[in-house]
Structure formats: C-alpha cells, structure tokens
Motif scaffolding. Structure first.
Motif, short mmCIF file in Angstrom:
data_model
loop_
_atom_site.label_atom_id
_atom_site.label_comp_id
_atom_site.label_asym_id
_atom_site.label_seq_id
_atom_site.Cartn_x
_atom_site.Cartn_y
_atom_site.Cartn_z
N ALA A 106 1.14 -1.61 -0.16
CA ALA A 106 0.19 -0.15 -0.06
C ALA A 106 1.07 1.42 0.09
N GLY A 107 2.36 1.33 0.57
CA GLY A 107 3.20 2.24 0.89
C GLY A 107 3.80 2.82 -0.69
N PRO B 7 1.52 10.99 3.91
CA PRO B 7 1.99 9.56 4.88
C PRO B 7 0.26 9.20 5.32
N TYR B 8 -0.16 10.43 6.04
CA TYR B 8 -1.92 10.15 6.22
C TYR B 8 -2.59 9.27 5.09
N LEU B 9 -2.57 9.47 3.64
CA LEU B 9 -3.74 8.69 2.88
C LEU B 9 -2.45 6.80 3.03
N MET B 10 -1.32 6.89 3.32
CA MET B 10 -1.10 5.49 2.80
C MET B 10 -1.05 4.78 4.05
N TYR B 11 -1.11 5.76 5.79
CA TYR B 11 -1.14 5.00 6.70
C TYR B 11 -2.79 4.18 6.86
N ILE B 12 -3.58 5.50 6.39
CA ILE B 12 -5.07 5.19 6.50
C ILE B 12 -4.88 3.34 5.52
N ALA B 13 -5.28 3.41 4.21
CA ALA B 13 -5.32 2.97 3.77
C ALA B 13 -4.53 1.66 3.31
N ALA B 14 -3.85 1.49 4.38
CA ALA B 14 -2.59 0.33 4.33
C ALA B 14 -3.40 -0.03 5.78
N GLU B 15 -4.38 0.20 6.11
CA GLU B 15 -4.78 0.23 7.23
C GLU B 15 -6.30 -0.87 7.09
N GLU B 16 -6.77 -0.01 6.25
CA GLU B 16 -8.69 -0.47 5.50
C GLU B 16 -7.83 -1.67 5.17
N VAL B 17 -6.78 -1.84 4.87
CA VAL B 17 -6.66 -3.51 4.26
C VAL B 17 -5.96 -4.12 5.19
N HIS B 18 -6.13 -4.28 6.80
CA HIS B 18 -5.82 -4.59 7.77
C HIS B 18 -4.55 -5.44 7.00
N GLY B 19 -3.33 -3.99 6.95
CA GLY B 19 -2.16 -4.20 6.42
C GLY B 19 -1.22 -3.32 7.70
N SER B 20 -0.23 -2.56 8.10
CA SER B 20 0.14 -2.12 8.56
C SER B 20 0.39 -0.97 7.99
N GLY B 21 0.07 -0.47 8.82
CA GLY B 21 0.08 1.37 8.27
C GLY B 21 1.81 2.06 8.65
N VAL B 22 1.85 1.89 9.04
CA VAL B 22 3.70 2.49 10.13
C VAL B 22 4.82 1.39 8.81
N LEU B 23 5.05 0.55 8.10
CA LEU B 23 5.42 -0.12 7.84
C LEU B 23 4.93 0.93 5.78
#
Length: 525
Positions: free
Chosen positions: A193-194, A223-239
């Motif tokens: 996602a990132g 960075p906000y879009l990267m974090y939110i998008a990853a969390e939405e697909v149950h990935g790591s927002g930090v990574l």
C-alpha cells in the motif's frame, strides 16, 4: 475544546520555551517536556486531559514516521540492513517474550497473553528521544544510522505483536497458522500500500500542473493516505508510511522542483517540531488519568512492577546488542557483512543504552479497550497503562540524561571516519568544482569563449569554489548554461553518493541544498 483553547495555546508557548531551555542547557528536549508535563498536571485547576489513541496513531504518527523516512540515508539503511532488521524484528520479539515471562512470573493476575500484550507495548524504543540526545554529542555515524533505521521499523513489529496479543486476550485462543498468515499479510499489505500510493504521488507531482503550495500540501497528505489505506486493508500502516516515504525520498530530485524542496523542508521542520513537542508534553500531562484508573493494586506495588519491567527492557536490550555482535562475528565466516572488524565492547553498550520509550508505547496502551466483547472489564488494563507510563518516564529520564555522559566517557572512535567533517566537505567541494569546470569546457566551450561571466566562473572553479556569482549574470544564454551545469552537478553528486559507501550522505545533502539555493537565485534574475 474552545473553552480550553487558551490552555492549549499556552501549552504550545510553554513547549517552545522549554525546547529553547533544553537547547541552552544541552538536555534532550523529550526529557524536559515529559517532566514539565508531569509537573503541570499537579497544578490545581488544570483541565483534565484525555488522550485519544487514534489521535496519536492517525494524526501524529504518520507525519513523524514520514519525516524520519525522508531524513534517513537509504545507503546507510541498506548497508546496516541485517543488524537493523534484527533489532527491529528479532530483538523486539525477544523483548516482548522476556517481558511476558517476567510479568507472568512476578505480577499477580498476568497471563502470558497479557504479558505479551504489555511486551508489545513497551518493546519499541523511541526514535525522537535518541535523535534529540545524539544531537548534543558526537556519536559514530554507524551508531546513528542503526538507531535511525531501527526506529523506522520497530514500531511496526511491536504493534503487530500487540495486535496478536490483544486478540488472544479478547478471544481466549491463539491459532499460530492464522497468526502467521495475518502477520505475512500485514507486512505485504502494508509495504504494498505504501509503495503504490507513493508511486501515485510521484506521478501526480511530476505530471500534473502543481505549484509549490500544492506540492507541499501533497507531501503532508501522503503519509496520512498511506497509513489509512494500509489499515483499511488490515496491513501495517507504519510499514506503509515508511516504505512509501523511502520511495518518495529516494526520488525527491526527480519529481519535486527545486523551490518545492526548499520550501517544503522548512514547512516540515516546523510541523515536526510542534508535533514532537506536543506528544512528549501530553505524556506527562496524562498522569492524572493514568493514576485515577489504578484500582486493585497499591501505588507502591504498581511502581515496583514498572521498575521491574524497565530493568528487563534495559538488560534485555544490552544483552541483545552483545548477542548481535557475536552472531555477526560468526556470520562473517559464511556471508558478506557490512564490517568484518570486531567492534569491541563499546558499541554494543551504547546501542543497548539507547532504549528510551516514547509516544507509540503510550498510544498502544491507551488503545486497549475498556471491556471485552462479553461486556466484562479488560483484565489489568489500568495496571498495564501505569506500567507503560513508568517505563517511559524512567527510560527517558535515566537513560536520556546519562546517554550523553556515557558517549563522552566511552569516547568511541568512528571507524568510518578517515577524514574530519571539514576535510571531507572540502574534498567533495574540490571534486565537484573540477567536474563542473570540465563540463563547462566540454559542453559549452563556445559560450565560455564569448561570455566574461562564464570565464569568471571557470576561474572560480579552478580554485575549487562551487558557488555561482548570480549577481553578475545578466545574459539569458549565461543563465541557461548555469542552470544546465547545476543540474549536471546535482546528478553527479547523487551518483557519487550511490557509488561511494564511505562518503557521508550528510555532506552530500549540504551540497545539494547549496545547488538548490543557487538555482533558485538564478530563476529570480
């Protein structure tokens, strides 16, 4: 919110003054801010403060991680990838395991699942604290690179452990194969996602008719879009933020114009300054809420548990640092390692002592739900929160105040530094001048013969000066030649930085900024 606006405004002013004081007395500002927040929380009439963990994870964490990804050297990150990954993943897991075992053994009512939950919360060291402390002392470049690289990744691994432990406590079961699949997807989904969003932003910057303001706004939104998008697909927002940030940072000279790079650096420096100040002040201010929820255990016992966990973290990190050295010395017989020399006992001790905890730990503890799905209270939530606060306070104050003294006492030589910083900068300046002079003579010989300004520039470069006297450039043709030469110098610096592992990237970045400034001056003539 509006009723307390004067208080929050006064808080920001206090943060600015405290950071000025910290710089004056040469103390890391996170230490001073936490202690100040702690003191302010005891003042009668201070508004009760409730920190929403989503505020930390969604508002504060993405830009702080993103800025760190832009600041780190990808070359150094790759060079020390083995030890960085071992500290960011293996050591974090071993730390969480150690805390789980000790908590299960010595803290009444703590199951292994709750111990892992606590371990996942307190295992990641805080990057901001270490960086603020190392600013006042001369530490070996490899030590700084390892700490910066570790801090980019350890938040992700600790939050993954925290998430799995939370599920185990909530459901009462832990299925290893489901956990393995979930862990793999968090890594793949987060990084994917990132990188995807980072690539999209690169194309937007490059091909759409953006100006400096829109470019800077896009860097803040990314960075906000990267974090939110990853969390939405149950990935790591930090990574997601780290991987996307590294992608964009390594290509910043490709898609961002010069003016946006210069102005954006100032905007980001101010933004991160405020965010870092707020999060550390909020840690101290949150003490009343933390102690108010402490029930069923005496304050003395709770403090003792916090001290015990802190000792486990400090001792475990030091032992891990020495263990990493031993593994490296053995592994060098079978694989290629970054450095085959024995670092001795000094480097592992320094790495082991840089384990200050910070805002991610507090946010994770605060995000523990108050109740289980069946409506019963979440076991030991208030005690976990208090232990986390004690760990943050002790590591920041004890390790934060003693680390500069320890670095000066050990006085470890930098094995990567064969030249002083001034000598290395002068050497690079000389090589850059020679390259620019050769390019001027080879590619623009006709213009060189017909323009006095270019001849003066050639004379300066012969004496190894890199700046261009923009005040003397009146001719449009000279201006275009100078802009072309600046572009070639920039490409040469970037290529040299990739080719020479021993070249300090900080020096290269200084020269790149100078080239950007010269280009901006030329565009306004």
């Amino acid at each position: 919110m509006l009723d307390h606006f004067p208080f929050y405004l006064a808080l920001i002013i206090a943060i600015v003054l405290l950071i000025m004081l910290a710089n004056k007395i040469k103390v890391a500002y996170p230490v001073l801010l936490v202690l100040a927040g702690l003191a302010i929380s005891f003042i009668p009439g201070i508004p009760a403060l409730h920190i929403d963990p989503d505020l930390i994870f969604v508002i504060f964490l993405p830009p702080l991680l993103y800025e760190a990804a832009w600041a780190i050297s990808w070359k150094e990150l790759w060079r020390w990838r083995r030890i960085i990954s071992s500290f960011a993943f293996v050591v974090v897991f071993l730390t969480a395991l150690s805390v789980a075992l000790i908590a299960n053994r010595f803290i009444p009512g703590f199951s292994l699942a709750l111990g892992f939950l606590l371990g996942g919360i307190v295992s990641p060291p805080d990057a901001v604290s270490a960086g603020a402390i190392l600013k006042f002392v001369k530490a070996p470049r490899r030590l700084v690179s390892i700490l910066e690289g570790e801090s980019l990744l350890n938040d992700a691994s600790s939050l993954i452990i925290f998430r799995f432990a939370s599920v185990a406590v909530t459901t009462g079961q832990f299925l290893w194969y489901k956990a393995a699949l979930s862990f793999s997807w968090m890594l793949i989904g987060g990084i994917g996602a990132g990188l995807l969003i980072g690539w999209i932003f690169m194309k937007v910057h490059k091909y759409l008719p953006t100006d400096d303001n829109t470019n800077i706004v896009l860097t803040i939104v990314a960075p906000y879009l990267m974090y939110i998008a990853a969390e939405e697909v149950h990935g790591s927002g930090v990574l997601a933020v780290v991987s996307g940030g590294l992608l964009l940072a390594s290509n910043r000279h490709v898609f961002l114009p010069t003016s946006a790079r210069l102005r954006g650096a100032n905007v980001w420096e101010s933004l991160v300054f405020v965010l870092n100040g707020l999060v550390f002040m909020l840690i101290g201010l949150d003490l009343p809420e933390i102690t108010a929820g402490l029930e069923g255990v005496s304050l003395t016992s709770a403090i003792w548990y916090g001290v015990l966990v802190t000792l486990v973290l400090i001792i475990g990190r030091i032992l891990s640092a020495y263990g990493a050295v031993i593994v490296t010395l053995i592994a060098r017989n079978f694989i290629t390692v970054a450095d085959t020399r024995n670092p001795g006992a000094k480097a592992p001790l320094l790495i082991g002592w840089t384990g200050m905890r910070g805002v991610v730990s507090l946010a994770a503890a605060l995000s523990i739900p108050a109740t289980l799905p069946d409506g019963s209270a979440f076991p030991q939530r208030n005690l976990i929160l208090f232990i986390t606060f004690v760990v943050i306070l002790l590591t920041l104050v004890v390790q934060g105040l003693t680390l500069p003294w320890l670095i000066r006492k050990i006085n470890m030589e930098d094995p990567d530094k064969t030249l002083t910083e001034e000598e290395a900068e002068q050497q690079l300046q000389k090589q850059l001048s020679q390259y620019a002079l050769q390019q001027l003579k080879d590619a623009y010989s006709e213009q060189l013969n017909s323009h006095t300004v270019l001849q003066q520039m050639a004379q300066k470069w012969e004496h190894h000066a890199t700046s261009i006297e923009t005040e003397s450039i009146l001719n449009e043709e000279c201006k275009m030649v100078c802009l072309a030469l600046l572009k070639k110098q920039r490409l040469w610096l970037l290529a040299k930085n990739k080719e020479e592992q021993s070249l300090d990237e900080e020096i290269v970045r200084k020269h790149l900024v100078r080239l950007d400034l010269e280009e901006e001056k030329l565009r306004y003539l």
